[in-house]
Write a protein that holds these residues in place. Structure first.
Motif, short mmCIF file in Angstrom:
data_model
loop_
_atom_site.label_atom_id
_atom_site.label_comp_id
_atom_site.label_asym_id
_atom_site.label_seq_id
_atom_site.Cartn_x
_atom_site.Cartn_y
_atom_site.Cartn_z
N ASP A 1 0.87 -1.18 0.00
CA ASP A 1 0.00 0.00 0.00
C ASP A 1 0.91 1.22 0.00
OD1 ASP A 1 -1.69 2.18 0.68
OD2 ASP A 1 -3.14 0.77 1.55
N LEU A 2 0.71 2.12 -0.96
CA LEU A 2 1.59 3.28 -1.09
C LEU A 2 1.51 4.21 0.11
CD1 LEU A 2 1.06 4.16 -4.87
CD2 LEU A 2 2.91 2.84 -3.82
N ASP A 3 0.47 4.08 0.91
CA ASP A 3 0.36 4.93 2.10
C ASP A 3 1.18 4.40 3.27
OD1 ASP A 3 -1.39 6.65 0.80
OD2 ASP A 3 -3.16 5.49 1.40
N TRP A 4 1.68 3.17 3.16
CA TRP A 4 2.48 2.59 4.25
C TRP A 4 3.94 3.00 4.10
CZ3 TRP A 4 0.40 -3.12 3.67
CH2 TRP A 4 -0.97 -3.13 4.01
N GLY A 5 4.70 2.74 5.14
CA GLY A 5 6.14 2.97 5.10
C GLY A 5 6.86 1.78 4.49
N ILE A 6 8.19 1.88 4.46
CA ILE A 6 9.02 0.83 3.85
C ILE A 6 8.90 -0.48 4.62
CG2 ILE A 6 11.38 0.15 3.31
CD1 ILE A 6 12.03 3.05 2.76
N VAL A 7 8.99 -0.41 5.95
CA VAL A 7 8.99 -1.64 6.75
C VAL A 7 7.65 -2.39 6.64
CG1 VAL A 7 9.17 -2.58 9.09
CG2 VAL A 7 10.75 -0.78 8.33
N PRO A 8 6.49 -1.73 6.78
CA PRO A 8 5.23 -2.45 6.61
C PRO A 8 5.08 -3.05 5.21
CG PRO A 8 4.84 -0.38 7.74
CD PRO A 8 6.25 -0.33 7.26
#
Length: 355
Positions: free
Chosen positions: A51-58
Motif C-alpha cells: 500500500d503506497l500509504d504505508w512505510g518501507i517496513v510495513p
C-alpha cells in the motif's frame, strides 16, 4: 515412424494448425507451456500486497507475507495433486489455474483490505487465462509468423484485389475526404472518442468476418477428399488461420489508404482551407521544412482508412471474384495440410476417411 509423426506435427504447428495434432490435452499441451508466464505474472502480483500509504517496513513485511502465501498455495496444490511439496508440476490443470486466479487476488484483500484491487486482479487473471488458451491452443503466434512469411504474397494479393476495388473505394473515399462535415466531425473528436469510432469500425469488420468464415471453412473442407471430417475444434483452428490472413490483408490496405490520404492532404489542402472547414487554425503535430502535418489531417485520414478497411473486408468475402482469389491461394496451402493430416492419421493407425 515416431520421427515421421513428429515431423507432421511440427508442420501442423508451423502452419498454425496445432489442433491437427492427435491426443491433444490442454493440461499438457497448453497450460504446461503457459506455466512460465503464469508464474511470472503471479510473482509480479505479489506487489499487490503493498500500500503506497504505508512505510518501507510495513510494505516489506507485506511482500514477504505475500510470498509466503504464494508458497503455501503452491505446496497445498502439489499435495492435492499427489506430488511432493516443492515438486515442479508436469501437468497444469484445474487446481493450479484456480490458485493462479484466486491466490494473487487475495493478497490486496488480506493486506490492507483492498477489495477493489482484489476483484480487478482476479478479473485480469481470468482474461489472461483466456488469452493464453487461445494463443497457445490454437497456435496464434505460429499463424502470425506463417502469415508474415507470406507477406510478399499478401501484398501482391492485396494489390490485385484493391486494383479491382479501387474505383468505388476511391470514389467514396475522395468524396468523404473533401467533405467539410467529415473534417468538422473528426476535428472535434477527443482522442478517446476517435479511438472508439475506429474501434467500432474494426468490430463491425471483425464481426462480419466471424460470421462469414464458417461458410468458407465448410466449403474448404468439402473440397478436400482426403481424411475424416474435421472436429469442431479443428474447424475453429482453420477459421482462425483464414481470419488472421484476412485481417493482415485488411490492415495492409488500411495503412496504405491512410498513407495515401496523408500525402494527398499535404499536397492538395493547405492550412487555410482546413481552418475554414473546422472554424479554427489546425493544430500542427509535425513539420518538415514548409510542409506541416496537422492533427485534423491525421484524424480524417485515419477515419477514412478505417472505413476503407471495413469496405475491403466485406468486398473480399462477398464478391465471388475477390473471394476466389483470397481463399483460393490460401486454400491450396491448407489442402496440403489436410493431405498431411490424412497421412498422419494413417501412420497412427487411425481411419483416414469416413467409414
Amino acid at each position: 515412424m515416431t520421427e515421421e509423426l513428429e515431423g507432421y506435427e511440427g508442420r501442423f504447428r508451423r502452419a498454425g494448425l496445432p489442433s491437427f495434432v492427435a491426443d491433444y490435452r490442454a493440461t499438457e499441451d497448453t497450460w504446461t507451456r503457459a506455466a512460465p508466464v503464469l508464474v511470472l505474472v503471479a510473482a509480479a502480483e505479489v506487489f499487490g500486497a503493498i500500500d503506497l500509504d504505508w512505510g518501507i517496513v510495513p510494505n516489506l513485511g507485506a511482500l514477504l507475507g505475500g510470498l509466503a502465501i504464494l508458497l503455501a498455495a503452491f505446496v497445498v496444490t502439489n499435495r492435492l495433486r499427489g506430488r511432493r511439496a516443492l515438486e515442479l508440476p508436469d501437468t497444469v490443470g484445474g487446481p493450479e489455474l484456480a490458485a493462479f486466479v484466486l491466490v494473487p487476488a487475495l493478497l490486496p484483500a488480506v493486506f490492507g483490505g483492498q477489495w477493489t484491487s482484489a476483484l480487478v486482479t482476479a478479473a485480469v487473471n481470468l482474461v489472461l487465462l483466456g488469452v493464453l488458451y487461445v494463443v497457445i491452443a490454437y497456435g496464434v503466434v505460429f499463424m502470425v509468423v506463417w502469415a508474415l512469411r507470406r507477406l510478399g504474397e499478401q501484398l501482391a494479393t492485396s494489390a490485385g484485389l484493391l486494383a479491382r476495388a479501387i474505383p468505388l473505394l476511391l470514389l467514396f473515399a475522395v468524396v468523404l475526404f473533401v467533405n467539410t462535415e467529415m473534417w468538422q466531425v473528426f476535428a472535434s473528436l477527443s482522442d478517446a472518442r476517435l479511438l472508439a469510432v475506429i474501434g467500432l469500425l474494426v468490430a463491425v469488420g471483425t464481426l462480419f468476418l466471424v460470421v462469414r468464415l464458417p461458410r468458407e471453412v465448410g466449403a474448404l473442407e468439402a473440397s478436400v477428399a482426403e481424411g475424416p471430417p474435421l472436429t469442431r475444434r479443428q474447424r475453429v483452428n482453420v477459421g482462425l488461420v483464414l481470419f488472421v490472413n484476412q485481417a493482415l490483408q485488411v490492415l495492409l490496405v488500411s495503412v496504405a489508404v491512410f498513407a495515401f490520404f496523408v500525402a494527398f492532404g499535404l499536397l492538395a489542402i493547405d492550412e487555410e482551407v482546413i481552418a475554414s472547414w473546422i472554424g479554427s487554425p489546425p493544430q500542427v503535430v509535425a513539420g518538415i521544412g514548409s510542409v506541416e502535418v496537422t492533427a485534423p489531417l491525421l484524424r480524417v485520414a485515419a477515419g477514412i482508412a478505417a472505413l476503407s478497411g471495413v469496405y475491403y473486408a466485406i468486398a473480399v468475402l462477398t464478391d465471388a471474384t475477390y473471394r476466389s482469389e483470397f481463399v483460393g491461394d490460401l486454400g491450396d496451402e491448407l489442402h496440403v495440410s489436410f493431405a498431411d493430416r490424412a497421412r498422419y492419421l494413417t501412420l497412427r493407425g487411425e481411419p483416414a476417411a469416413p467409414a
